[in-house]
Design a protein around this motif. Structure first.
Motif, PDB file in Angstrom:
ATOM      1  N   VAL A 183     -25.328  -6.860 -96.739  1.00 23.58           N
ATOM      2  CA  VAL A 183     -25.071  -7.141 -98.155  1.00 23.58           C
ATOM      3  C   VAL A 183     -25.276  -5.877 -98.995  1.00 23.58           C
ATOM      4  O   VAL A 183     -24.460  -5.545 -99.866  1.00 23.58           O
ATOM      5  N   LEU A 184     -26.370  -5.166 -98.734  1.00 24.35           N
ATOM      6  CA  LEU A 184     -26.665  -3.952 -99.493  1.00 24.35           C
ATOM      7  C   LEU A 184     -25.564  -2.914 -99.331  1.00 24.35           C
ATOM      8  O   LEU A 184     -25.064  -2.359-100.322  1.00 24.35           O
ATOM      9  N   VAL A 185     -25.174  -2.647 -98.087  1.00 25.75           N
ATOM     10  CA  VAL A 185     -24.127  -1.660 -97.832  1.00 25.75           C
ATOM     11  C   VAL A 185     -22.801  -2.124 -98.411  1.00 25.75           C
ATOM     12  O   VAL A 185     -22.042  -1.332 -98.982  1.00 25.75           O
ATOM     13  N   VAL A 187     -22.338  -3.975-101.064  1.00 24.51           N
ATOM     14  CA  VAL A 187     -22.394  -3.771-102.520  1.00 24.51           C
ATOM     15  C   VAL A 187     -22.192  -2.291-102.857  1.00 24.51           C
ATOM     16  O   VAL A 187     -21.428  -1.946-103.771  1.00 24.51           O
ATOM     17  N   LEU A 188     -22.870  -1.402-102.122  1.00 24.19           N
ATOM     18  CA  LEU A 188     -22.763   0.042-102.394  1.00 24.19           C
ATOM     19  C   LEU A 188     -21.335   0.547-102.182  1.00 24.19           C
ATOM     20  O   LEU A 188     -20.857   1.403-102.938  1.00 24.19           O
ATOM     21  N   LEU A 189     -20.647   0.011-101.175  1.00 18.60           N
ATOM     22  CA  LEU A 189     -19.272   0.431-100.919  1.00 18.60           C
ATOM     23  C   LEU A 189     -18.304  -0.180-101.925  1.00 18.60           C
ATOM     24  O   LEU A 189     -17.373   0.488-102.384  1.00 18.60           O
ATOM     25  N   LEU A 190     -18.523  -1.441-102.285  1.00 15.70           N
ATOM     26  CA  LEU A 190     -17.649  -2.096-103.261  1.00 15.70           C
ATOM     27  C   LEU A 190     -17.762  -1.449-104.632  1.00 15.70           C
ATOM     28  O   LEU A 190     -16.777  -1.389-105.376  1.00 15.70           O
ATOM     29  N   MET A 191     -18.943  -0.963-104.972  1.00 15.29           N
ATOM     30  CA  MET A 191     -19.103  -0.256-106.246  1.00 15.29           C
ATOM     31  C   MET A 191     -18.220   0.983-106.273  1.00 15.29           C
ATOM     32  O   MET A 191     -17.584   1.287-107.291  1.00 15.29           O
ATOM     33  N   ARG A 192     -18.141   1.689-105.157  1.00 14.68           N
ATOM     34  CA  ARG A 192     -17.279   2.868-105.081  1.00 14.68           C
ATOM     35  C   ARG A 192     -15.810   2.493-105.209  1.00 14.68           C
ATOM     36  O   ARG A 192     -15.030   3.181-105.871  1.00 14.68           O
ATOM     37  N   VAL A 193     -15.436   1.411-104.528  1.00 14.44           N
ATOM     38  CA  VAL A 193     -14.050   0.943-104.611  1.00 14.44           C
ATOM     39  C   VAL A 193     -13.715   0.579-106.050  1.00 14.44           C
ATOM     40  O   VAL A 193     -12.642   0.934-106.558  1.00 14.44           O
TER      41      VAL A 193
END
Length: 208
Positions: A183-185, A187-193
């Motif tokens: 979940v954490l990873v 979220v961090l990747l979706l924020m970049r997208v």
């Protein structure tokens, strides 16, 4: 939030020391014979956990910088990434040394046989070029764009690390921590997208 060079040096020194504490703790436990009934499992699990922690912390630097406006955080990202590689190297060395006693043929057979080891090995192999090209000299040799493209491998490496952890824990029916990391990873990747999509949308709007 602006920082002076002196403040950044102090912060980097403190972070450098803090990043060594997991290793110091592990060495201390070994010297005091407190690694538990299965020392190999303890060392393997500990170095693997800290590899994943540092990968996630490194991945979190850019989102925190954007949200908090702390541009000085970028000065720590290289160090954090190298510590992720350092603990990954210890994790791999534990596997190669204690599991296979430096028998490369046996190790390779294990890598090909067990999917969770395959994914973990690929993640470690992906970290190698990132660590080797982390210097300013390598950035100049590769050029900024090619260097950035290469270092985007981190967006594949971190999910590979999470998958490695998930498959390892799945055999023990303990999925709470792997799911938390996933979940954490995610979220961090979706924020970049989202930021990339927003920037692209803004560029298209300005071009009309």
């Amino acid at each position: 939030m602006a920082m002076s060079q002196r403040q950044i040096t102090v912060i980097k020194t403190v972070v450098f020391i803090l990043c060594l504490l997991p290793l110091a703790r592990l060495v201390g436990f070994a010297m005091l014979d407190q690694l538990g009934a299965n020392p190999l499992e303890f060392i393997t699990r500990n170095t693997g956990d800290w590899t994943l922690y540092f990968l996630c912390i490194t991945l979190a630097v850019t989102p925190i910088r954007k949200i908090a406006g702390w541009s000085w955080l970028l000065r720590l990202r290289r160090m954090l990434g190298l510590y992720a590689f350092f603990y990954a190297s210890l994790h791999f060395l534990t596997f190669l040394w204690f599991d296979h006693f430096f028998d490369l043929a046996e190790m390779w057979a294990d890598v090909l046989k067990r999917p969770f080891i395959t994914v973990g090995f690929l993640g470690f192999a992906g970290l190698l070029p990132l660590a080797l090209t982390s210097t300013n000299g390598m950035i100049k040799r590769l050029g900024g764009k090619r260097w950035q493209l290469l270092h985007r491998l981190i967006y594949l490496i971190v999910p590979a690390g999470v998958l490695h952890y998930y498959w390892m824990k799945a055999g023990k029916h303990d999925l709470s921590q792997p799911l938390m990391f996933a979940v954490l990873v995610g979220v961090l990747l979706l924020m970049r997208v989202w930021w990339r999509w927003s920037a692209r949308r803004s560029e298209l709007a300005q071009g009309r």
